[in-house]
Structures are given as structure tokens and as C-alpha cells.
Design an enzyme around this catalytic site. Structure first.
Site, mmCIF file in Angstrom:
data_model
loop_
_atom_site.group_PDB
_atom_site.id
_atom_site.type_symbol
_atom_site.label_atom_id
_atom_site.label_comp_id
_atom_site.label_asym_id
_atom_site.label_seq_id
_atom_site.Cartn_x
_atom_site.Cartn_y
_atom_site.Cartn_z
ATOM 1 N N LYS A 21 0.714 -1.354 -0.066
ATOM 2 C CA LYS A 21 0.081 -0.312 -0.145
ATOM 3 C C LYS A 21 0.807 1.506 -0.085
ATOM 4 O O LYS A 21 0.682 2.126 -0.351
ATOM 5 C CB LYS A 21 -0.832 0.027 1.330
ATOM 6 C CG LYS A 21 -1.499 1.685 1.979
ATOM 7 C CD LYS A 21 -1.445 2.017 3.268
ATOM 8 C CE LYS A 21 -1.890 3.152 3.780
ATOM 9 N NZ LYS A 21 -1.538 3.711 5.141
ATOM 10 N N CYS A 60 -4.922 8.350 9.411
ATOM 11 C CA CYS A 60 -5.722 8.201 10.300
ATOM 12 C C CYS A 60 -5.224 8.813 11.634
ATOM 13 O O CYS A 60 -4.460 9.780 11.023
ATOM 14 C CB CYS A 60 -3.872 6.883 10.685
ATOM 15 S SG CYS A 60 -4.551 4.989 9.370
ATOM 16 N N ARG A 68 1.251 15.322 13.613
ATOM 17 C CA ARG A 68 2.764 14.441 12.375
ATOM 18 C C ARG A 68 3.270 15.743 12.004
ATOM 19 O O ARG A 68 2.496 16.747 11.340
ATOM 20 C CB ARG A 68 2.160 13.598 12.473
ATOM 21 C CG ARG A 68 1.637 12.208 13.100
ATOM 22 C CD ARG A 68 0.107 11.447 11.701
ATOM 23 N NE ARG A 68 1.425 10.256 10.920
ATOM 24 C CZ ARG A 68 0.729 9.844 10.166
ATOM 25 N NH1 ARG A 68 -0.437 9.963 9.651
ATOM 26 N NH2 ARG A 68 2.119 9.380 9.061
ATOM 27 N N ASP A 124 5.019 -0.369 11.645
ATOM 28 C CA ASP A 124 3.639 -0.285 11.752
ATOM 29 C C ASP A 124 3.035 -1.679 12.092
ATOM 30 O O ASP A 124 2.221 -2.037 12.158
ATOM 31 C CB ASP A 124 2.996 -0.524 9.812
ATOM 32 C CG ASP A 124 3.126 1.068 9.899
ATOM 33 O OD1 ASP A 124 2.605 1.713 10.343
ATOM 34 O OD2 ASP A 124 2.900 1.487 8.153
ATOM 35 N N VAL A 177 6.751 5.976 18.370
ATOM 36 C CA VAL A 177 6.283 7.038 17.496
ATOM 37 C C VAL A 177 5.030 8.238 17.260
ATOM 38 O O VAL A 177 5.331 9.608 17.095
ATOM 39 C CB VAL A 177 6.464 6.858 15.735
ATOM 40 C CG1 VAL A 177 6.274 7.195 14.709
ATOM 41 C CG2 VAL A 177 8.229 5.832 15.898
#
Length: 509
Positions: free
Chosen positions: A93, A190, A195, A393, A415
Site C-alpha cells: 500500500k 489516520c 505529525r 507499522d 513514534v
């Protein structure tokens, strides 16, 4: 459906599309189908499932028919079943969305093989279609052909689609070569806390890109003739930051050195793609990349992105938590070696085939067979690190694995601001999860899973973790509003069903 109903629904689709100012091609890109298929739908010449009508309604932000727009998608899981057989890992992805953005670097045609047909890809396709890029699915919908216009219509960008994906940030690097000024909506995706985009802007500023963030948009202006005077040192070893710097350097007339670059899987795929465009890159797979740019790129390119290591980890976790023997084929082993080493230390019983090349000819794959194992908690805490450490992830999948293991596991997801908090949702299914602070959880196993009904967390990987736990819980569980899972996984429920799961997709009507 009768022909009369199909014609009436087709007319409603056409009216809604025209009202939104979209072409048949743009709607086709959003749906992951062909323009000819949309044309048949609007003429009432193609059967339509309730699922397709609902997807059309979402793409056009319109209730096509009062009984057809069914709202969010949910999953009903009949858990407690063992999985068996074999399943292939689909393409990445994260590489797919980067390559869609990178297609703007050439004025020629781009063909991407085996593209992941997921919502994140559809959102970028909607953005590209709105600025004039023609997208066409070929090879029974598995491959994607992109043809850019001579001049991009950036003023017509689909802001609604752009706001639904953080990947839109990766258009900064390519678009600075196509326009002196342009605007991008603030990036979405998300819900993972704050961020910063500053590392992107700091890197691209050295190529002449200045960005002012006001009124919900990034207003970009390119100053001609600006060139990096020394190596670019990225302030964070981020994947998308590295990709943006790579795409800016790809058409920069000169040699660019990028230090503290991410060598992760999606970055390597982008490098291989750029090499096919004639861009020479030294240091692929390391933290220092030397890019020999080409100011004009006009060639056609045909490229096959590699398989997704995070999806492979998802499937591995599914096997572990359901105590199943499962073969996971086409695993990009280079990007899972640390995770597997940790799992071996926990007692995972598995074996793997000899390595063989992915379709891109560069990435190393294996077939991995996982067997039921009695796992014990790892001695050390689980935490992510830039490649080749545990993938950021993949950390959430260790939460559901730790819940199935004997002992106490600490997971430090340093993170993201919010993601560890979402892992506490596992308590709804019987897990013993203690939140130590916004980044750390303590998990005590093994878990006696129980069925539950809950709303999907707003972050992709914790959402899939909840689904995997439901596979292990005897009884019927419901996971509501799973759009976030569809952002990153193609037909996940259907594919899990193919190896023994029992998952029903439904909508509230």
C-alpha cells in the site's frame, strides 16, 4: 435487479456525478473500475450490488437511492476458528501511493502492475483524475495505467479526496517540477496525533520550494534556479520525507546527496521505479542516497511494486492468535527479519522456503509457514526503530501476539501520540492491557478471548489488530465502521474467509 430499476438507478448515478462536476473517468478511478463500466452503469446495462451502490454513494457524497445508501461498512465475525491453507501477500500500500505520486515526474505513460485496490489508492487516484491524469484499470482490474495531460489543471484538485489521505503530502515533490505555484489541502488519514510536516518543508526548501500554511491549505511557490549547496540532511528518517526528497531530486538538474534517508521497503520501491525513469541512484537500501537527476523525463515506464511486509505481518499475527498452521506466500523477508527473530525468541514454530525475486526483480521473497506455538513474552520490550529495526507499522501486531503469549510484555510505540492508546481496546475482547502512558502499554497473557461489539479504532493497524482478536474470540463479534481498514487492505475479510475465517460484511439499512 430488473432492467427498469437499473435504468432508474443509472440515471440517478449520472445526475449525482454531473452535480459533483466529475467525469465518468474520475468516478471510475474512485471506484477502481473502468470508464466503460461506469458508462454501462449509467445506461442501466450493468448489474449493481448493494455494495457497489453504496460505494458510488460514498464516492459522490450522495444518497443514490434511499434504500441503497447504507452508511458505514461493518464486519460480523464468527470467531474461534482455526485458519488453514495458504494465502498470498498483496503488493505494498505504501509503495503504491508513492508510485502514483511519482507518476507525475514523467510526461509519458506509467503502468503499475498488481496495484493494491484500496481506499488510500482510490483517494490519490481521485486527486490525480481531478487535475487531468487519465487512469485506466487493465488486466482484469489488476494493473493501472496512468497518462498525464500536457498541462495539469491544479485549480480543479479534488480537495475532499485530498483531505482524506496524508499521502497527498507526497505530491509536493513531483508538483514543484510541474508548476511555479500550487495549493494542497492539509493532509488527513489516520488519527495518530500531531505529525509535523516541517521535515518535508525543510528538505524541499533546498530545491526552491517555499510553503505557507494558511486557511486549511499549503500554499506552495517554487523559486527557479535554487539548488542544494551541500548534502541534504533529513531531520527525521521518515519514509514519506525521504520519498518527497527523492522525487524533488529526480528532476533536479544535478547531483543530490540525501543523508539520514529511510532505507525502508516503500523507499526502495520508489528508487527502483525512478531508475526505470533513467534516474541514477546510488546507495539504495542505505541511509545515504546519491541521486543523479534528469530535468526532463518523457519516457513510458512499466513497474511492479513489491509485496507488503506489513500485510505479511498481519497474516502472520492472524495465524498466531488463532493457533493455526498457515502458509503465507510472497513474504518480503528482508523487511521482516527482525520481527521473525523476536518471534523465534518467543517460541514461534515456523519455516521458510529459499528466497526468490519479486516481480520487480529486486526484492527478496520467501514463503513462510507458521504452526501453532506456545509463546512466552519477550525479555525485552517491543519498540519500533527505523529499518532494519522492527517496522513502526508492525508494532501493534505484537500487542495481539503478546496477548496470546504467556507472561508480561511491554510495548513502547514512541513514534505516534495516540496509537498505543487504541491498543487498550483489546480489553473489550478480554485482553489484559494496562496503559502506562500515551506511548507504552503493558500486556499480560495468555488471554481468554471473548466476543464483543465495538467501533473500529480510527487508526489502520490497531483496527486490524481488533479484527484479528475477534478471529480468536469464540462467538460472534461486530467491528463497526471499518473504512480505515479498507484504506490499507484489499478485500481483507474475503481473503481471510478463503483460509477458514467466517467474516460477514454488512451495512445498516
Amino acid at each position: 435487479m430488473s432492467d427498469d430499476y437499473l435504468q432508474r438507478i443509472g440515471g440517478l448515478i449520472r445526475t449525482a456525478r454531473e452535480h459533483k462536476g466529475k467525469t465518468q473517468g474520475q468516478l471510475a478511478a474512485a471506484l477502481g473500475t473502468s470508464q466503460s463500466a461506469v458508462n454501462r452503469m449509467e445506461k442501466g446495462q450493468q448489474n449493481l450490488t448493494l455494495e457497489m451502490v453504496a460505494r458510488i454513494g460514498e464516492a459522490l457524497d450522495s444518497e443514490i437511492v434511499s434504500i441503497g445508501y447504507a452508511g458505514p461498512m461493518h464486519l460480523r465475525v464468527d470467531g474461534g476458528r482455526q485458519l488453514s491453507g495458504a494465502i498470498d501477500v498483496r503488493t505494498s500500500k505504501n509503495a503504491g501511493v508513492a508510485l502514483l505520486c511519482a507518476s507525475l515526474l514523467t510526461t509519458g505513460r506509467t503502468t503499475l502492475r498488481q496495484v493494491a485496490r484500496i481506499e488510500e489508492v482510490y483517494r490519490i487516484l481521485e486527486v490525480l483524475a481531478s487535475i487531468g491524469v487519465k487512469a485506466r484499470w487493465t488486466n482484469d482490474g489488476r494493473d493501472l495505467e496512468l497518462t498525464p495531460p500536457a498541462r495539469l489543471d491544479l485549480d480543479s484538485m479534488d480537495e475532499a479526496a485530498a483531505k482524506r489521505t496524508r499521502s497527498v503530502l507526497m505530491l509536493l515533490g513531483p508538483l514543484m517540477h510541474r508548476a511555479e505555484q500550487f495549493r494542497l489541502p492539509y493532509a488527513g488519514g489516520c488519527d495518530l496525533g500531531t505529525r509535523t510536516v516541517q521535515p518535508h518543508l525543510a528538505a524541499l526548501r533546498q530545491f526552491g520550494l517555499e510553503v505557507a500554511a494558511t486557511d486549511g491549505s499549503y500554499h506552495a511557490r517554487v523559486e527557479a534556479g535554487v539548488s542544494p549547496g551541500r548534502p541534504i540532511v533529513l531531520t527525521e528518517r521518515g519514509d514519506t520525507v525521504t520519498e518527497n526528497a527523492l522525487m524533488a531530486a529526480a528532476r533536479h538538474d544535478g547531483v543530490t546527496v540525501i543523508r539520514n534517508a529511510s532505507p525502508n521497503y516503500m523507499v526502495q520501491d520508489l528508487c527502483f521505479f525512478l531508475e526505470q525513469l533513467g534516474v541514477k541512484i546510488e546507495g539504495i537500501g542505505t541511509t545515504t542516497l546519491t541521486v543523479h537527476g534528469r530535468p526532463d523525463i518523457t519516457c513510458d515506464v512499466d513497474y511492479a511494486p513489491a509485496e507488503d511486509p506489513v500485510e505479511a505481518m498481519s497474516l502472520l499475527a492472524a495465524a498466531v492468535v488463532t493457533s493455526s498452521e498457515l502458509t503465507i506466500r510472497r513474504v518480503p523477508i528482508e523487511f521482516l527479519e527482525i520481527e521473525l527473530a523476536v518471534l523465534e525468541g518467543m517460541g514461534l514454530d515456523h519455516d521458510r522456503t529459499p528466497e526468490y525475486p519479486a516481480r520487480n526483480g529486486r526484492t527478496r521473497l520467501v514463503d513462510l509457514t507458521v504452526r501453532p506455538s506456545k509463546l512466552t513474552a519477550p525479555i525485552d520490550r517491543i519498540h519500533p526503530m527505523p529499518f532494519p529495526g522492527i517496522n513502526i507499522d508492525n508494532v501493534p501486531f505484537f500487542a495481539v501476539i503478546a496477548a496470546a503469549a504467556h507472561g508480561t510484555t511491554q510495548i513502547n510505540d514512541w513514534v505516534y501520540d495516540n496509537r498505543a492508546i487504541y491498543l487498550t481496546d483489546l480489553t473489550r475482547l478480554g485482553a489484559d492491557v494496562t496503559l502506562l502512558d500515551p506511548h507504552r502499554v503493558l500486556i499480560q497473557g495468555p488471554t481468554r478471548w471473548r466476543a464483543a461489539e465495538t467501533v473500529c479504532p480510527p487508526a489502520l493497524r490497531p483496527a486490524v489488530v481488533m479484527l484479528l482478536a475477534m478471529l480468536a474470540a469464540e462467538g460472534t463479534s461486530v467491528l463497526r465502521n471499518v473504512y480505515v481498514i479498507n484504506r490499507g487492505y484489499e478485500d481483507l475479510a474475503e481473503r481471510l474467509n478463503s483460509i477458514g475465517a467466517s467474516i460477514e460484511t454488512f451495512r445498516d439499512i
